[in-house]
Each structure stands twice: as structure tokens, then as C-alpha cells.
Design a protein around this motif. Structure first.
Motif, PDB file in Angstrom:
ATOM      1  N   SER A   1     -28.610  -4.496  33.393  1.00 20.83           N
ATOM      2  CA  SER A   1     -27.351  -5.602  34.579  1.00 20.83           C
ATOM      3  C   SER A   1     -25.672  -4.642  34.478  1.00 20.83           C
ATOM      4  O   SER A   1     -25.636  -3.862  33.140  1.00 20.83           O
ATOM      5  CB  SER A   1     -27.515  -6.934  33.409  1.00 20.83           C
TER       6      SER A   1
ATOM      7  N   LYS B   1     -38.122  -9.338  34.327  1.00 22.12           N
ATOM      8  CA  LYS B   1     -36.393  -8.749  34.709  1.00 22.12           C
ATOM      9  C   LYS B   1     -35.918  -9.502  33.834  1.00 22.12           C
ATOM     10  O   LYS B   1     -36.239 -11.061  34.135  1.00 22.12           O
ATOM     11  CB  LYS B   1     -35.949  -8.969  36.318  1.00 22.12           C
TER      12      LYS B   1
ATOM     13  N   THR C   1     -25.480  -3.283  29.106  1.00 24.97           N
ATOM     14  CA  THR C   1     -25.861  -3.162  30.023  1.00 24.97           C
ATOM     15  C   THR C   1     -26.926  -1.744  29.982  1.00 24.97           C
ATOM     16  O   THR C   1     -28.279  -2.334  31.231  1.00 24.97           O
ATOM     17  CB  THR C   1     -24.104  -2.438  30.665  1.00 24.97           C
TER      18      THR C   1
ATOM     19  N   ARG D   1     -30.425 -14.458  32.656  1.00 26.79           N
ATOM     20  CA  ARG D   1     -29.985 -15.366  31.037  1.00 26.79           C
ATOM     21  C   ARG D   1     -29.681 -15.606  29.893  1.00 26.79           C
ATOM     22  O   ARG D   1     -29.179 -15.306  28.780  1.00 26.79           O
ATOM     23  CB  ARG D   1     -28.376 -15.831  32.491  1.00 26.79           C
TER      24      ARG D   1
ATOM     25  N   THR E   1     -21.659  -8.158  34.403  1.00 32.15           N
ATOM     26  CA  THR E   1     -22.753 -10.494  34.032  1.00 32.15           C
ATOM     27  C   THR E   1     -22.317 -10.052  32.745  1.00 32.15           C
ATOM     28  O   THR E   1     -22.269 -10.721  32.217  1.00 32.15           O
ATOM     29  CB  THR E   1     -23.544  -9.235  34.499  1.00 32.15           C
TER      30      THR E   1
END
Lengths: 270, 270
Positions: free
Chosen positions: A36, A3, A31, A6, A40
Motif C-alpha cells: 500500500s 488484496k 508499505t 483496511r 494509506t
């Protein structure tokens, strides 16, 4: 694939946006890319925006609405421009640069990647609003500046040459009169290099009377294209009447006093 | 100034390190700059290291010990190189490129900022271990490639020209024999452009017999300097015996069949 974190999203966003100035990216495209939530990604973009502002890397513009999104706009703040131009003037006014005839030795500046990069960023911010399709220059000394400006604007570079070569293919030749020496010179550009109806930015290291710039305008006409901007590192005060009306020079050379070794070069007023 | 956040520290670290390839930064210099603890900076560097690896931006080397620190090393992974070379070969083997005499039109590739950037990163990774002081090229077509390689290596670019100009100042002229056409040509380089005892990297777009490269080696000798690397985008299979022994070509041109419109160009084996 793990994953994405950030920090990594921010690095990717920063690169994707700044690699394509003016290109509108929808939030949806991000996205999907990162898997995400929209909220976010919005926060990520907020961080990217602040980072760019803080380190003067450019602006992120937000276009609201259903067909909206975000895009990168080249930008350099006034303070940065001032710092760059003042440091260039200090460097370029060293008297060891004076050559016979009042010419200045500048190769160490106009071929230095760090300085060229700073100047190119200012050019790209200045001419971004013009919607440039190509950056053009004439060989040789303006090539690094023109190249880096093209890179920041994400458009192709085109180089006009003085002689044609087998690798040019069919080409257009034009003659032009050098504004200061009044000599007739030739400019050659490959026919394949520019599409019709293009908007062209001319970048060079130095402009005195503007003969080369005028030649580029003529050359562009042969490609049914338009020169929408002229940017030079240094423009001279004399002759006051140039062969082109509208140009942007980062620095202005007021005088070179060979006898006393004094070069008067200053940031231009713009 | 607000307290600097991790995201911002990472952006600054990434920029500072990659702007100065090979330069050793102590952790202490960063703790001072950011006013953060050593452990915090270590974590930051860890993130930068992972980011660079993930997006193949380069390597961060850690040098242990009291006088140790971290430094940036240009690096491009094998998969990336393969992707770049294969896409370049696909692009360059389009038959519309063939010009009379079996020449190839390549200006749209060698002046394209995105492609030039990819190629320059590979050159910089390849030649970084040589400890390069200058990147040199001969005008005109290799200039963007040479420029961006110099930028990634953070060293000055130097451009040899075919004719000297008033703005060169005192210069060195050498004559060299073009390897394929056997014509005598001249190369001019300003005396101020290279310091004695330098290590020079020659970059060009194309190499056939290697006459230009040999000329650059001769020119370097006049500056009591050494050519420590030769990098070209395309080398030709023929002539097999080049005028220089040791060179790196990213792509190899096997043949151009004008009649049938077939260009055989492949990634080089290296």
C-alpha cells in the motif's frame, strides 16, 4: 492472496505493534508488507492510534525523521488503574478471606486470568521505561502475574525455585533471610537462564519486609545483572522500613483485624 | 461519546467475543451497545469472522433462531499447528540442551511468552469442546502453559503445590507415586480452590509415566470433580504403558542419546 482490506491491515498493525513493545517499525516496512502507499499506511496507523487510546490498549509513539517510524508503548490510563485497584480492594477485603495468623486467602484473585491480565498491564506500563530484559519471580504464587507482565513487555520470564532439579542444569544457589520470619531460605536459578549485564524486573504477589526482593537483588548480582524494578500486587504498611528502598506496590495492606473480621486494604498512592 | 465507527465496533466485537469463549451473544445485545441497526451489526460480525479466519484467531459460530446469536470458539488450523510443532522440535532438539541423566533443559522455551502463547492456543482449541471449568497444574514448570490455556478458555487456574502454606487455608493433601522414580510425593490443594462437580483440565510441560496426572485424577476425586482432559507439551515414547490412558501430547520425545548428543523429538500424531 486477495488484496488486503483496511480492516485487516488495522488488525495486523495492532497485533504486530503490540506484540513488540518498544520496537521501532518504519513506515516503509508496512508499505512493503501490505503493498500500500505510505499515505494509506499513515491513515491506518492513525486509526490504530485512536483505537488504542479509546480502549486503553496502549500508546503509539511516532518518531519523526528519516530513521523514524512508530512503536508501541504499554500504557494504562489513571481512570482504568483506579477502577482496577478499587475493584481489587473490594474483592480482597471480604472478611471470609481471613486465615489464622491474619493471612489472606488470595488464590482466586492471583490465579484469575482476567484480573491477572489487568494487573500485568499496569505493571508493564509502569516498568516499560526501565528497559527490562527479563521478568523474574520466585515460585509459586507470583508466577501468573510475572508471566503476564513478561508477555506484555515481550521479554522472557525467569523463575527462581526453592530447590534445584535435574532439569535446571548447572545453577546458582543463594541463601537469603526472610524479612518477616527471619528464616534462612534458599533460592536456585539455572545458570543458563539469564545473560550477563541484564536488566531485571522482579514481580511478586505480596511484600511484607522485602526479604525475597533483597534475595533477588543478591541473586542478580551473581549474574552480573541489575534489578531495575520491583513490582508487587500488595505491599504491607508494617514494617515501614523494608529491606529494599524502591518498590512499586499496586495495593497497600494497612491492617487485618482477625477478631472483628476487618481487612483494611487500599489502592497505593503512586 | 462520539458515534462509534465500524473499525471501533470491530475491535470491540473481536475483544468481547474472544474474551468469553463459548458465551452466546445475541445480535440484540450488540445493537443496544452500539446503537446500530441489526443489519450493520451482521456485517460487522461477518468482518470479524473473516478476520479471525484469516489470522487464525479462532472461529465465530452462528446459532440461528429466536434464541440464537454468535459465539467465539478457540481454533487453530492444521498448518499453524504444524508450523508451531516443527519449530518447537527444531528448537528442543539442539544438543546443548542435554543434561546429565538424559534430561533436557527447556526453561527458555516453557517460560517464553511467545512460545507459551502459541502452545496454549492449541491446548485451548483442543480442550474447548470438553466444557472445562478449571485448568489445573502442579508447581512449577507447567504453570505458564496452564495459565495461558486458562486465559484462552476464560476459566480460573488452580495450582497444586508440594507443601502447604499458611495462605492456602484448609487444604486437601494426597500422596501419589511418581511413575518413573517410584518416589512417594505429596500434592496439596486449597479446599476453596475448586467447587464440587467441576470439570478439570490438567496441563503440564512433560509426561513420562503419568504419575503426576494420576495423582491429579485422585486429587480431583476428593473435590467430587472429574479430570476431563490431560494436555502436555511433551510426552515420552517410553514407558509405552502410562498410568493414564487418555492424554494429548503436542510433541513426542523418542529418545535422548547422551553420548552422541542426539535428541529425537517429533510432533505427535493426533
Amino acid at each position: 492472496m486477495d488484496k488486503i482490506q483496511r480492516n485487516e491491515r488495522i488488525a495486523v498493525l495492532l497485533k504486530m505493534l503490540s506484540d513488540s513493545p518498544g520496537k521501532l517499525f518504519t513506515l516503509g516496512s508496512f508499505t512493503e508488507l501490505f503493498g500500500s502507499a505510505k499515505s494509506t499506511i499513515s491513515e491506518d496507523i492513525d486509526i490504530v492510534q485512536k483505537l488504542m487510546a479509546r480502549f486503553e490498549m496502549g500508546l503509539i509513539e511516532t518518531v519523526p525523521g528519516a530513521s523514524g517510524g512508530v512503536r508501541f508503548v504499554p500504557f494504562v490510563g489513571k481512570n482504568s488503574i483506579q477502577e482496577v485497584t478499587q475493584s481489587l480492594c473490594a474483592e480482597l477485603s471480604r472478611k471470609e478471606r481471613i486465615l489464622p495468623g491474619g493471612y489472606l486467602y488470595m488464590q482466586d484473585v492471583i490465579y484469575d486470568p482476567q484480573k491477572v491480565s489487568q494487573i500485568g498491564r499496569i505493571f508493564s506500563a509502569q516498568f516499560y521505561p526501565k528497559g527490562v530484559d527479563y521478568v523474574i519471580t520466585v515460585e509459586t504464587k507470583g508466577i501468573p502475574l510475572a508471566y503476564i507482565t513478561a508477555q506484555y513487555l515481550n521479554v522472557p520470564l525467569v523463575i527462581a525455585r526453592h530447590y534445584n532439579e535435574a532439569t535446571d542444569g548447572p545453577s546458582v544457589n543463594i541463601n537469603y533471610v526472610s524479612g518477616s520470619s527471619k528464616k534462612i531460605q534458599t533460592m536456585v536459578l539455572s545458570l543458563k537462564s539469564i545473560k550477563r549485564n541484564s536488566r531485571i524486573l522482579f514481580i511478586d504477589d505480596f511484600m511484607k519486609a522485602g526479604g525475597t526482593a533483597k534475595g533477588i537483588i543478591e541473586l542478580a548480582k551473581e549474574f552480573e545483572s541489575e534489578v531495575v524494578g520491583i513490582g508487587v500486587l500488595i505491599g504491607t504498611v508494617e514494617p515501614a522500613k523494608k529491606l529494599v528502598d524502591d518498590y512499586f506496590s499496586l495495593l497497600t495492606l494497612h491492617s487485618v483485624d482477625e477478631e472483628n473480621g476487618i481487612i483494611d486494604i487500599r489502592p497505593s498512592n503512586f
